[in-house]
Design an enzyme around this catalytic site. Structure first.
Site, mmCIF file in Angstrom:
data_model
loop_
_atom_site.group_PDB
_atom_site.id
_atom_site.type_symbol
_atom_site.label_atom_id
_atom_site.label_comp_id
_atom_site.label_asym_id
_atom_site.label_seq_id
_atom_site.Cartn_x
_atom_site.Cartn_y
_atom_site.Cartn_z
ATOM 1 N N TYR A 1 -9.546 10.268 10.041
ATOM 2 C CA TYR A 1 -10.373 9.253 9.379
ATOM 3 C C TYR A 1 -11.847 9.647 9.389
ATOM 4 C CZ TYR A 1 -6.430 5.931 9.335
ATOM 5 O OH TYR A 1 -5.232 5.311 9.102
ATOM 6 N N SER B 1 -2.855 -1.529 4.337
ATOM 7 C CA SER B 1 -3.278 -1.966 3.003
ATOM 8 C C SER B 1 -2.601 -3.279 2.589
ATOM 9 C CB SER B 1 -3.001 -0.872 1.966
ATOM 10 O OG SER B 1 -3.770 -1.056 0.810
ATOM 11 N N PRO B 2 -2.679 -4.316 3.433
ATOM 12 C CA PRO B 2 -2.005 -5.582 3.105
ATOM 13 C C PRO B 2 -2.585 -6.279 1.884
ATOM 14 C CG PRO B 2 -3.438 -5.849 5.005
ATOM 15 C CD PRO B 2 -3.381 -4.382 4.725
ATOM 16 N N ALA C 1 -3.483 -4.469 -0.680
ATOM 17 C CA ALA C 1 -3.296 -3.423 -1.701
ATOM 18 C C ALA C 1 -4.612 -2.731 -2.041
ATOM 19 C CB ALA C 1 -2.651 -3.998 -2.955
ATOM 20 N N GLY C 2 -5.430 -2.520 -1.017
ATOM 21 C CA GLY C 2 -6.706 -1.835 -1.233
ATOM 22 C C GLY C 2 -7.637 -2.577 -2.166
ATOM 23 N N GLY C 3 -7.487 -3.908 -2.231
ATOM 24 C CA GLY C 3 -8.311 -4.714 -3.131
ATOM 25 C C GLY C 3 -7.740 -4.851 -4.526
ATOM 26 N N LYS C 4 -6.669 -4.110 -4.813
ATOM 27 C CA LYS C 4 -6.085 -4.133 -6.161
ATOM 28 C C LYS C 4 -5.573 -5.522 -6.524
ATOM 29 C CE LYS C 4 -3.599 -0.575 -7.182
ATOM 30 N NZ LYS C 4 -2.451 0.363 -7.287
ATOM 31 N N PHE D 1 -6.892 -8.244 -6.270
ATOM 32 C CA PHE D 1 -7.923 -9.135 -6.789
ATOM 33 C C PHE D 1 -8.487 -8.656 -8.130
ATOM 34 C CE2 PHE D 1 -7.800 -9.204 -2.158
ATOM 35 C CZ PHE D 1 -7.421 -10.520 -1.953
#
Length: 302
Positions: free
Chosen positions: A53, A213-214, A216-219, A221
């Protein structure tokens, strides 16, 4: 906050803080230390890392912050992952991207992680991704050595499907070891681990699931995404009904699954943490859970 028992030595908080973006936060050690204390005050005690990371920098950033409050070590659980080689790796002469699950690499990675995190023991070590070249016997030998040396309390995997898990698990069981965790991408947007039976397979063997990624990485929204728009059309009314945010409903949706999925959050905003914690207090009905599920599928169940 309730804790999830991982094995006889380790329990995790039901929400986990991830540090894959810690380098981007550009915080001083003092700022990160304050955030760590705020997390622990709220019952979020499990911290998720990986050696790669931040191009191999995030563990060190965390270690400097932890050093300012040494007493926190007894209140938190530290997870890290290894097994990926990036071109930016300063420890290998490599210009490419590959996996390395050799005994030598696993042990060296753990030693570096311990040094960077400034701790003496990991609460859990995960193999970051499966490799076509993985020799399960060699991985087993590495884990046996690390357990014997007192460097890890539990062992798991990340992004392993059923067959990949079975291959490694069979060798570990023969040596009286056990895969306790599988970190999988799971969200209302990403159902693969549910649909392909991986989560059921883990549940059968009492392997706990960390959900990366609960959101979805912001997807989720992005309402220009047709799938996201369908899901949000269900989430938003539920958020109003239960007086929480859509983030909270997502946490409630994950928490309702019998496998007790533990979401790994990547935020550095304490208000987002509070939204997630509020989601744990929401008990969705079965119908509400399925409404979110079928919105993601894009069709009704049979």
């Amino acid at each position: 906050m309730d804790k999830m028992k991982i094995n006889q030595y380790v329990s995790f908080s039901n929400i986990i803080q991830g540090f894959w973006r810690a380098k981007d936060w550009q915080w001083t050690p003092q700022q990160l230390n304050r955030y760590l204390n705020e997390l622990v005050e709220r019952g979020i005690t499990t911290m998720d890392h990986a050696d790669i990371y931040g191009s191999y920098s995030c563990e060190g950033i965390f270690g400097e912050a932890l050093k300012l409050s040494p007493q926190l070590r007894d209140q938190i659980e530290i997870v890290t992952k290894c097994g990926i080689i990036l071109p930016s790796n300063p420890f290998h002469e490599s210009s490419g991207h590959r996996y390395d699950h050799s005994k030598e690499h696993i042990i060296q990675s753990v030693d570096r992680s311990l040094q960077n995190l400034q701790v003496e023991q990991l609460d859990s070590l995960l193999i970051h991704r499966p490799s076509p070249l993985m020799d399960p016997n060699e991985v087993t030998e590495a884990i046996k050595a690390l357990v014997k040396q007192g460097k890890v309390k539990s062992f798991g995997v990340s992004n392993f499907n059923k067959s990949e898990y079975d291959l490694l698990s069979k060798c570990l069981v023969c040596d009286k070891l056990h895969i306790t965790l599988n970190q999988l991408e799971v969200s209302p947007y990403t159902l693969d681990a549910i649909e392909n039976g991986t989560i059921n397979h883990m549940y059968k063997d009492d392997v706990k699931i960390m959900s990366w990624s609960p959101m979805a990485g912001g997807k989720l929204f992005n309402l220009e995404d047709e799938k996201s728009a369908r899901i949000m059309a269900v989430l938003s009314p539920l958020a109003q009904k239960y007086n929480v945010t859509s983030n909270g409903i997502i946490i409630a949706w994950l928490n309702k699954h019998p496998a007790s999925l533990m979401p790994v959050l990547g935020t550095h905003k304490i208000e987002r943490i509070d939204e997630a914690i509020n989601g744990l207090k929401v008990s969705l009905t079965d119908q509400e859970w399925f409404d979110i599920y079928t919105a993601s599928l894009g069709h009704d169940i049979p």
